[in-house]
Design a protein around this motif. Structure first.
Motif, PDB file in Angstrom:
ATOM      1  N   ALA A  92       5.789 -35.991  16.249  1.00 10.60           N
ATOM      2  CA  ALA A  92       6.337 -37.341  16.426  1.00 10.60           C
ATOM      3  C   ALA A  92       5.683 -38.025  17.608  1.00 10.60           C
ATOM      4  O   ALA A  92       5.373 -37.388  18.618  1.00 10.60           O
ATOM      5  CB  ALA A  92       7.851 -37.289  16.623  1.00 10.60           C
ATOM      6  N   TYR A  93       5.486 -39.335  17.478  1.00  5.82           N
ATOM      7  CA  TYR A  93       5.070 -40.148  18.609  1.00  5.82           C
ATOM      8  C   TYR A  93       6.293 -40.423  19.479  1.00  5.82           C
ATOM      9  O   TYR A  93       7.394 -40.675  18.974  1.00  5.82           O
ATOM     10  CB  TYR A  93       4.485 -41.481  18.144  1.00  5.82           C
ATOM     11  N   LEU A  94       6.090 -40.414  20.790  1.00  2.00           N
ATOM     12  CA  LEU A  94       7.179 -40.665  21.736  1.00  2.00           C
ATOM     13  C   LEU A  94       6.692 -41.672  22.767  1.00  2.00           C
ATOM     14  O   LEU A  94       5.902 -41.340  23.659  1.00  2.00           O
ATOM     15  CB  LEU A  94       7.613 -39.364  22.416  1.00  2.00           C
ATOM     16  N   SER A  95       7.158 -42.930  22.650  1.00  5.16           N
ATOM     17  CA  SER A  95       6.708 -43.979  23.564  1.00  5.16           C
ATOM     18  C   SER A  95       7.552 -44.028  24.824  1.00  5.16           C
ATOM     19  O   SER A  95       7.122 -44.555  25.840  1.00  5.16           O
ATOM     20  CB  SER A  95       6.775 -45.341  22.867  1.00  5.16           C
ATOM     21  N   GLY A  96       8.785 -43.501  24.755  1.00  8.58           N
ATOM     22  CA  GLY A  96       9.716 -43.628  25.866  1.00  8.58           C
ATOM     23  C   GLY A  96      10.715 -44.747  25.678  1.00  8.58           C
ATOM     24  O   GLY A  96      11.633 -44.913  26.477  1.00  8.58           O
ATOM     25  N   GLY A  97      10.532 -45.536  24.602  1.00  9.03           N
ATOM     26  CA  GLY A  97      11.503 -46.574  24.278  1.00  9.03           C
ATOM     27  C   GLY A  97      12.621 -46.023  23.408  1.00  9.03           C
ATOM     28  O   GLY A  97      12.597 -44.860  22.979  1.00  9.03           O
ATOM     29  N   GLU A 154       1.879 -51.527  35.031  1.00  8.59           N
ATOM     30  CA  GLU A 154       2.488 -52.555  34.185  1.00  8.59           C
ATOM     31  C   GLU A 154       2.663 -52.080  32.749  1.00  8.59           C
ATOM     32  O   GLU A 154       3.611 -52.481  32.063  1.00  8.59           O
ATOM     33  CB  GLU A 154       1.608 -53.818  34.214  1.00  8.59           C
ATOM     34  N   HIS A 155       1.757 -51.214  32.279  1.00  9.50           N
ATOM     35  CA  HIS A 155       1.770 -50.794  30.887  1.00  9.50           C
ATOM     36  C   HIS A 155       2.261 -49.363  30.686  1.00  9.50           C
ATOM     37  O   HIS A 155       2.589 -48.975  29.561  1.00  9.50           O
ATOM     38  CB  HIS A 155       0.358 -50.912  30.301  1.00  9.50           C
ATOM     39  N   ASP A 156       2.321 -48.584  31.740  1.00 18.15           N
ATOM     40  CA  ASP A 156       2.618 -47.154  31.619  1.00 18.15           C
ATOM     41  C   ASP A 156       4.118 -46.894  31.463  1.00 18.15           C
ATOM     42  O   ASP A 156       4.943 -47.493  32.154  1.00 18.15           O
ATOM     43  CB  ASP A 156       2.094 -46.406  32.840  1.00 18.15           C
ATOM     44  N   GLU A 157       4.472 -45.995  30.554  1.00 17.92           N
ATOM     45  CA  GLU A 157       5.865 -45.614  30.314  1.00 17.92           C
ATOM     46  C   GLU A 157       6.049 -44.100  30.403  1.00 17.92           C
ATOM     47  O   GLU A 157       7.003 -43.553  29.842  1.00 17.92           O
ATOM     48  CB  GLU A 157       6.318 -46.107  28.935  1.00 17.92           C
ATOM     49  N   SER A 158       5.153 -43.436  31.105  1.00 16.40           N
ATOM     50  CA  SER A 158       5.157 -41.970  31.116  1.00 16.40           C
ATOM     51  C   SER A 158       6.444 -41.378  31.693  1.00 16.40           C
ATOM     52  O   SER A 158       6.908 -40.321  31.240  1.00 16.40           O
ATOM     53  CB  SER A 158       3.947 -41.432  31.882  1.00 16.40           C
ATOM     54  N   SER A 159       7.052 -42.030  32.690  1.00 15.69           N
ATOM     55  CA  SER A 159       8.264 -41.465  33.275  1.00 15.69           C
ATOM     56  C   SER A 159       9.396 -41.415  32.255  1.00 15.69           C
ATOM     57  O   SER A 159      10.176 -40.453  32.209  1.00 15.69           O
ATOM     58  CB  SER A 159       8.694 -42.285  34.500  1.00 15.69           C
ATOM     59  N   PHE A 160       9.495 -42.432  31.409  1.00  9.94           N
ATOM     60  CA  PHE A 160      10.521 -42.441  30.368  1.00  9.94           C
ATOM     61  C   PHE A 160      10.218 -41.401  29.295  1.00  9.94           C
ATOM     62  O   PHE A 160      11.125 -40.751  28.758  1.00  9.94           O
ATOM     63  CB  PHE A 160      10.629 -43.835  29.742  1.00  9.94           C
TER      64      PHE A 160
END
Length: 650
Positions: free
Chosen positions: A266-271, A300-306
């Motif tokens: 699965a893809y996991l964007s963090g959203g 601005e674009h990174d969501e790695s923490s989520f």
């Protein structure tokens, strides 16, 4: 997941048929790296080619596949997720199966129901089916347009393929950019109807079928997304009840999409959307769910923490890849070639890198969260339209315009703007409330501003053509009777979703690495359920997707469950600040290259380039123009300009 190509009664010398089919298969070989097959029937003027990515029926799913009696032949791209249930029902009706593949189920289903077989399918698919008894060719595409299917008239016949580039291998085909398509893409981000970026090449629309028989071609819709009239909207049910129904449907959609003879990740964007899919899929997965994410150097674009929060909470086997600015520039031309159309954002490039990560992990299938925003009301444009209507009720109020700051907390430059600027930027009072395109007018104005860079020659060809007016003409008859929220969602789901997101950011980027994306939110049962929901369950004041947020309680960390929507974005002009990027821009956007292409004004583009050289472009319009022009010039060089000099150029 696969790719196919073929023709019927096309202007092709029978002695060259196999050679032509081989070239067409070579052009889409990335879609099916495992096997390939051909079927050439000179007496019927039929040629079929197939390249296979083995996922279901690994040892016996070769194509083209024939029915037991030999009368039916199919080439198929996609998956039928309910094939096990369909096969059992068909067995009870007397059908015999030789394989374990879902492809053979389509053949038996067609034998039983003819074209009505499509209504029984739960899947993402495109196929061509030949009936030798009736000399009838059926082309069909899934409901929402997950899988592509293109066609063109060739001589007195027809040719078709999973990707446009295969059609370029036909004798006598000279690629040429369609000026109307340019107007549409540089206004709406996508083309309309059957039009593609290339003149004479068409795309079968989502939920449509085409029947070719006795020299006649008939195209019609077999499924359409629709919403209830205002007076027919069901009374609001309790949130917990609607949530239980939605969860049951979504869980079953995930269960079906986990069916494969290979592992599914699965893809996991963090959203919220992808996280919820992972949360529901994890208990159904054999072992820890494999999850994949893309990160950025840009905060601005990174969501790695989520992403890490969700992966740790669910205990997934997580992998991520960082996509740098240089990576985007280096992959840009390859990505554009895969998209086969101008793009206004670099967002497909990181998705290309992400599918490469899946391939490196030895996997072929991933679940993704696309579609949730379109069907459950998640996009900022929906909130924006609601707020514009709210402000229109008191046009002189300055306080109401300040609410626009709440819509885009991730756009820091917007937070300091005064109310007058915000009202003007979002078009408060500029559009009629009864305009069917009210929700999308600001986006169309902002995107349409990119056309100031069109050349005089292109402007002359377009004359008074208006893409938005054509879109209005294409809307369903009942559209004017729908709730404004449903109208806005329809425009996204029917046009931008298949025309850009599922194509440029979905199918094309995944299939470039032999990876199949599966979309539980786009199960037709989920879509039809969501369409019937009262708008209040899809947006609560300015909170998007309240139903999915309720579903996420107890499944996801609170920080994810309550997180505001942050759309997936990637750096645009900033990606071309490095040495390679600057060289590519200088090459594709040189005065000579622009003059040869003839689509853009060299002087205007030169000013834009000088602006981009000083610093990354800040505004939406300039970034969309820069990437749109650059991608168009790349298309021209690859398939138009080069082929004029060398017909064999790829």
């Amino acid at each position: 997941m696969c790719g196919f190509a073929g023709y019927l009664k096309a202007d092709i010398d029978p002695a060259e048929g196999h050679q032509v089919l081989t070239r067409m298969a070579d052009a889409i070989a990335h879609r099916g790296p495992d096997e390939r097959g051909f079927d050439l029937r000179e007496a019927d003027g039929l040629g079929l080619a197939h390249v296979r990515l083995s996922i279901v029926g690994l040892g016996d799913g070769q194509q083209p596949m024939h029915s037991i009696d030999g009368h039916l032949t199919i080439v198929f791209n996609g998956e039928i997720f309910n094939y096990i249930e369909l096969r059992e029902d068909l067995r009870q009706r007397g059908h015999v199966f030789r394989t374990a593949s879902d492809t053979e189920v389509i053949l038996a289903l067609y034998a039983e129901y003819r074209e009505d077989c499509l209504r029984h399918l739960n899947g993402d698919f495109a196929f061509a089916l030949w009936d030798s008894r009736t000399k009838r060719l059926l082309l069909a595409r899934d409901r929402i347009g997950v899988r592509p299917l293109f066609f063109m008239q060739h001589g007195k016949g027809i040719a078709f393929a999973s990707e446009i580039k295969a059609l370029f291998e036909l004798p006598g085909v000279t690629p040429c950019i369609d000026p109307i398509a340019m107007e549409q893409i540089f206004t709406l981000w996508t083309t309309l109807g059957e039009r593609t970026a290339f003149d004479g090449i068409q795309e079968l629309q989502p939920g449509h079928m085409m029947i070719v028989e006795d020299g006649r071609t008939t195209t019609r819709a077999w499924w359409q997304l629709t919403y209830p009239r205002l007076g027919d909207i069901a009374p609001a049910v309790p949130m917990h009840q609607a949530c239980e129904q939605a969860r049951a449907l979504l869980e079953d959609a995930i269960r079906l999409r986990l069916r494969a003879d290979v592992p599914v990740g699965a893809y996991l964007s963090g959203g919220l959307d992808s996280s919820l899919i992972c949360a529901l899929a994890s208990p159904l997965s054999q072992g820890p769910l494999n999850t994949f994410s893309v990160n950025f150097d840009s905060h601005e674009h990174d969501e790695s923490s989520f992403q890490q929060q969700v992966a740790q909470a669910l205990g997934t086997r997580h992998r991520s890849i960082t996509c740098s600015l240089e990576d985007i520039a280096n992959r840009f031309e390859q990505v554009v070639g895969l998209c086969e159309r101008p793009i206004l954002r670099t967002a497909p490039a990181p998705m290309y890198a992400l599918s490469g990560l899946v391939q490196q992990a030895g996997m072929k299938v991933v679940l993704t969260g696309e579609g949730a925003d379109e069907i459950f009301g998640g996009y900022d444009i929906f909130k924006e339209a609601r707020l514009r209507r709210f402000c229109a009720s008191q046009p002189k109020s300055q306080r109401r315009a300040l609410l626009f700051r709440r819509l885009y907390p991730y756009l820091h430059g917007l937070q300091s703007q005064p109310a007058s600027y915000l009202a003007s930027f979002f078009g408060v009072g500029q559009d009629r409330l009864d305009d069917p395109l009210f929700s999308h007018r600001p986006r169309m104005r902002n995107t349409g501003g990119t056309k100031i860079f069109f050349s005089e020659a292109l402007r002359h060809k377009l004359k008074d053509y208006d893409a938005a007016a054509e879109l209005t003409e294409l809307l369903p008859d009942d559209f004017k009777h729908w709730h404004p929220q449903d109208q806005a969602q329809y425009l996204e789901a029917r046009y931008l979703l298949p025309g850009y997101i599922l194509s440029a950011q979905g199918d094309r980027m995944a299939m470039a690495h032999g990876v199949e994306g599966r979309f539980p939110y786009l199960d037709h049962r989920v879509m039809e359920f969501a369409a019937e929901l009262p708008p209040s369950l899809k947006m609560k004041v300015l909170t998007e997707k309240p139903l999915l947020r309720e579903m996420a309680k107890g499944l996801l960390p609170q920080s994810i469950q309550s997180r505001p929507k942050q759309p997936y974005r990637a750096p645009d002009s900033a990606a071309f600040q490095g040495d390679f990027g600057r060289a590519l821009v200088a090459d594709l956007l040189s005065p000579d290259a622009l003059a040869t292409g003839g689509l853009f004004d060299p002087s205007a583009v030169a000013k834009l380039c000088r602006k981009a050289e000083r610093a990354p472009l800040a505004g939406f319009r300039d970034n969309a123009a820069f990437i749109g022009i650059l991608s168009t010039q790349s298309l021209l060089r690859r398939w138009v300009t080069n082929r004029k000099c060398n017909p064999q150029a790829a």
